[in-house]
Design an enzyme around this catalytic site. Structure first.
Site, PDB file in Angstrom:
ATOM      1  N   SER A 249      -3.097 -71.177  19.062  1.00 56.59           N
ATOM      2  CA  SER A 249      -3.399 -71.487  19.377  1.00 56.59           C
ATOM      3  C   SER A 249      -3.299 -73.297  18.675  1.00 56.59           C
ATOM      4  O   SER A 249      -2.617 -73.819  18.038  1.00 56.59           O
ATOM      5  CB  SER A 249      -4.632 -71.142  19.176  1.00 56.59           C
ATOM      6  OG  SER A 249      -6.149 -72.218  19.812  1.00 56.59           O
TER       7      SER A 249
ATOM      8  N   TYR B 253     -11.632 -69.619  12.153  1.00 51.72           N
ATOM      9  CA  TYR B 253     -10.478 -68.953  13.450  1.00 51.72           C
ATOM     10  C   TYR B 253      -8.962 -70.378  12.558  1.00 51.72           C
ATOM     11  O   TYR B 253      -8.039 -69.476  13.424  1.00 51.72           O
ATOM     12  CB  TYR B 253     -11.356 -69.706  14.426  1.00 51.72           C
ATOM     13  CG  TYR B 253     -10.416 -69.888  15.869  1.00 51.72           C
ATOM     14  CD1 TYR B 253      -9.572 -68.552  16.208  1.00 51.72           C
ATOM     15  CD2 TYR B 253      -9.879 -70.767  16.642  1.00 51.72           C
ATOM     16  CE1 TYR B 253      -8.849 -67.985  17.024  1.00 51.72           C
ATOM     17  CE2 TYR B 253      -9.608 -70.079  17.793  1.00 51.72           C
ATOM     18  CZ  TYR B 253      -8.749 -69.241  17.816  1.00 51.72           C
ATOM     19  OH  TYR B 253      -8.116 -68.530  19.155  1.00 51.72           O
TER      20      TYR B 253
HETATM   21  N1  LIG Z   1      -9.210 -68.163  25.460  1.00 59.95           N
HETATM   22  C1  LIG Z   1      -8.879 -68.881  24.509  1.00 59.95           C
HETATM   23  O1  LIG Z   1      -9.282 -70.065  24.485  1.00 59.95           O
HETATM   24  C2  LIG Z   1      -7.956 -69.276  23.513  1.00 59.95           C
HETATM   25  C3  LIG Z   1      -7.192 -70.289  23.243  1.00 59.95           C
HETATM   26  C4  LIG Z   1      -6.184 -70.128  22.454  1.00 59.95           C
HETATM   27  C5  LIG Z   1      -5.775 -69.165  21.977  1.00 59.95           C
HETATM   28  N2  LIG Z   1      -6.124 -67.932  22.080  1.00 59.95           N
HETATM   29  C6  LIG Z   1      -5.192 -66.927  21.557  1.00 59.95           C
HETATM   30  O2  LIG Z   1      -4.799 -66.310  22.440  1.00 59.95           O
HETATM   31  C7  LIG Z   1      -4.385 -65.277  22.011  1.00 59.95           C
HETATM   32  C8  LIG Z   1      -5.501 -63.891  23.390  1.00 59.95           C
HETATM   33  O3  LIG Z   1      -6.294 -63.722  23.474  1.00 59.95           O
HETATM   34  P1  LIG Z   1      -7.434 -64.000  24.698  1.00 59.95           P
HETATM   35  O4  LIG Z   1      -8.606 -65.369  25.170  1.00 59.95           O
HETATM   36  O5  LIG Z   1      -6.397 -63.105  26.051  1.00 59.95           O
HETATM   37  O6  LIG Z   1      -9.004 -63.226  24.610  1.00 59.95           O
HETATM   38  P2  LIG Z   1      -8.739 -61.250  24.968  1.00 59.95           P
HETATM   39  O7  LIG Z   1      -9.235 -61.657  26.005  1.00 59.95           O
HETATM   40  O8  LIG Z   1     -10.473 -60.741  24.489  1.00 59.95           O
HETATM   41  O9  LIG Z   1      -8.397 -60.509  24.466  1.00 59.95           O
HETATM   42  C9  LIG Z   1      -7.970 -59.927  23.562  1.00 59.95           C
HETATM   43  C10 LIG Z   1      -7.139 -58.250  23.495  1.00 59.95           C
HETATM   44  O10 LIG Z   1      -7.071 -58.376  22.126  1.00 59.95           O
HETATM   45  C11 LIG Z   1      -6.997 -57.346  21.303  1.00 59.95           C
HETATM   46  N3  LIG Z   1      -7.135 -56.402  20.616  1.00 59.95           N
HETATM   47  C12 LIG Z   1      -8.376 -56.915  19.796  1.00 59.95           C
HETATM   48  N4  LIG Z   1      -8.833 -56.829  18.614  1.00 59.95           N
HETATM   49  C13 LIG Z   1      -7.759 -55.405  18.529  1.00 59.95           C
HETATM   50  C14 LIG Z   1      -7.559 -54.886  17.377  1.00 59.95           C
HETATM   51  N5  LIG Z   1      -8.102 -54.555  16.625  1.00 59.95           N
HETATM   52  N6  LIG Z   1      -6.161 -54.071  17.878  1.00 59.95           N
HETATM   53  C15 LIG Z   1      -5.622 -54.106  18.563  1.00 59.95           C
HETATM   54  N7  LIG Z   1      -6.057 -54.727  19.539  1.00 59.95           N
HETATM   55  C16 LIG Z   1      -7.069 -55.900  19.751  1.00 59.95           C
HETATM   56  C17 LIG Z   1      -7.936 -56.996  23.503  1.00 59.95           C
HETATM   57  O11 LIG Z   1      -8.551 -55.562  23.100  1.00 59.95           O
HETATM   58  P3  LIG Z   1      -9.181 -54.402  22.930  1.00 59.95           P
HETATM   59  O12 LIG Z   1     -10.584 -54.847  22.709  1.00 59.95           O
HETATM   60  O13 LIG Z   1      -9.791 -53.418  24.313  1.00 59.95           O
HETATM   61  O14 LIG Z   1      -8.177 -53.996  22.028  1.00 59.95           O
HETATM   62  C18 LIG Z   1      -8.050 -57.735  23.933  1.00 59.95           C
HETATM   63  O15 LIG Z   1      -7.161 -57.042  24.292  1.00 59.95           O
HETATM   64  C19 LIG Z   1      -5.982 -64.971  20.696  1.00 59.95           C
HETATM   65  O16 LIG Z   1      -4.600 -64.909  19.786  1.00 59.95           O
HETATM   66  C20 LIG Z   1      -6.788 -65.824  20.970  1.00 59.95           C
HETATM   67  O17 LIG Z   1      -6.766 -66.427  19.994  1.00 59.95           O
HETATM   68  C21 LIG Z   1      -7.445 -67.684  22.859  1.00 59.95           C
END
Ligand SMILES: NC(=O)c1ccc[n+]([C@@H]2O[C@H](COP(=O)([O-])OP(=O)(O)OC[C@H]3O[C@@H](n4cnc5c(N)ncnc54)[C@H](OP(=O)(O)O)[C@@H]3O)[C@@H](O)[C@H]2O)c1
Length: 244
Positions: free
Chosen positions: A143, A156
């Site tokens: 991130s 975070y």
């Molecule tokens: N969105 C932002 O603003 C942003 C910005 C920078 C970086 N990121 C990074 O991008 C990545 C993806 O984020 P996103 O925005 O796509 O979030 P998201 O929509 O909440 O997706 C998170 C994913 O992780 C899975 N997950 C969570 N806990 C888990 C566990 N214990 N075991 C297995 N799977 C798990 C969830 O699936 P289930 O709930 O089905 O398990 C889901 O598929 C993260 O690493 C985040 O830090 C996000």
């Protein structure tokens, strides 16, 4: 020019929604076969339905990424079906936007487990398959919070900085094995993840954020580089980031 990923197998974590799902679909368009994981099997199955008809193979392997046995089982299933993993996308992550003094110990433990333990476990069990074949690309979604410290994101940020440290070390450790390591560091992305405290569905601020597909393009750009080209880090941020 980007190369085709035809014949390559990509394991994408957190593929049930958001960035992971978009990455999985983008890599399929580039020709890759997939192993997809997250806890919610129903969402992974709906992704598999979308992939059906593209001619690409997909293995749905649900599990909790914080549990060693689950991750070992997922990687073993991938080995049984495909005999290899060429591309690992460490994408699973959670965040909580709040001051340090209102962050509970349980929230701290959960963020460390989901963001760092899962990255360690998948990398730990996939890398031996890559070393065996002297071929692999690891892409970890950290991130902007892995590079910059933001107020109200101390825990975070610490987990995302830790991913950067681990991948920078692995870049040097794994180069002799012909394994490439890259960090993708997005700013705010319009996903479920971003809908925490202070950001609700329908909030116009979400429209200015990056889309999951923007991050997926960056991941695909890294994965589909000519093999001898190694991108080690991609930073992408929304033009309107000053609003957040
Ligand atoms: N969105 C932002 O603003 C942003 C910005 C920078 C970086 N990121 C990074 O991008 C990545 C993806 O984020 P996103 O925005 O796509 O979030 P998201 O929509 O909440 O997706 C998170 C994913 O992780 C899975 N997950 C969570 N806990 C888990 C566990 N214990 N075991 C297995 N799977 C798990 C969830 O699936 P289930 O709930 O089905 O398990 C889901 O598929 C993260 O690493 C985040 O830090 C996000």
């Amino acid at each position: 020019m980007l190369r085709s990923l035809d014949g390559e197998v990509a394991l994408v974590t957190g593929a049930s929604r958001g960035i992971g799902r978009a990455v999985a679909l983008r890599l399929v368009r580039q020709g890759a076969d997939l192993v997809v994981t997250a806890r919610t099997e129903e969402d992974l199955s709906s992704l598999a339905k979308e992939v059906e008809g593209t001619g690409r193979k997909i293995l749905v392997a649900p599990g909790d990424a914080t549990k060693e046995q689950d991750v070992m089982g997922i990687v073993e299933k991938a080995r049984e079906k495909f005999g290899k993993v060429d591309i690992l996308v460490n994408n699973i992550g959670i965040g909580a936007y709040k001051p340090l003094v209102t962050t509970t110990v349980d929230q701290y433990d959960e963020m460390v487990a989901v963001n760092n333990r899962s990255t360690f476990l998948f990398t730990r069990f996939v890398v031996p398959l890559m070393i065996e074949r002297r071929y692999g690309q690891i892409i970890t979604i950290s991130s902007a919070s892995g590079i910059i410290g933001y107020a109200n994101e101390a825990v975070y940020c610490s987990t995302k900085h830790a991913q950067v440290g681990m991948m920078e070390a692995l870049d040097r450790e794994l180069q002799p094995h012909n394994i490439k390591v890259c960090l993708v560091c997005p700013g705010s992305v319009n996903t479920y993840f971003a809908l925490g405290e202070g950001r609700t569905k329908g909030d116009p601020v979400l429209l200015d954020m990056l889309e999951a597909e923007d991050v997926a393009e960056a991941v695909n750009f890294v994965a589909a580089q000519p093999w001898k080209s190694m991108i080690t880090q991609v930073n992408l941020r929304p033009v309107a980031e000053a609003k957040y």
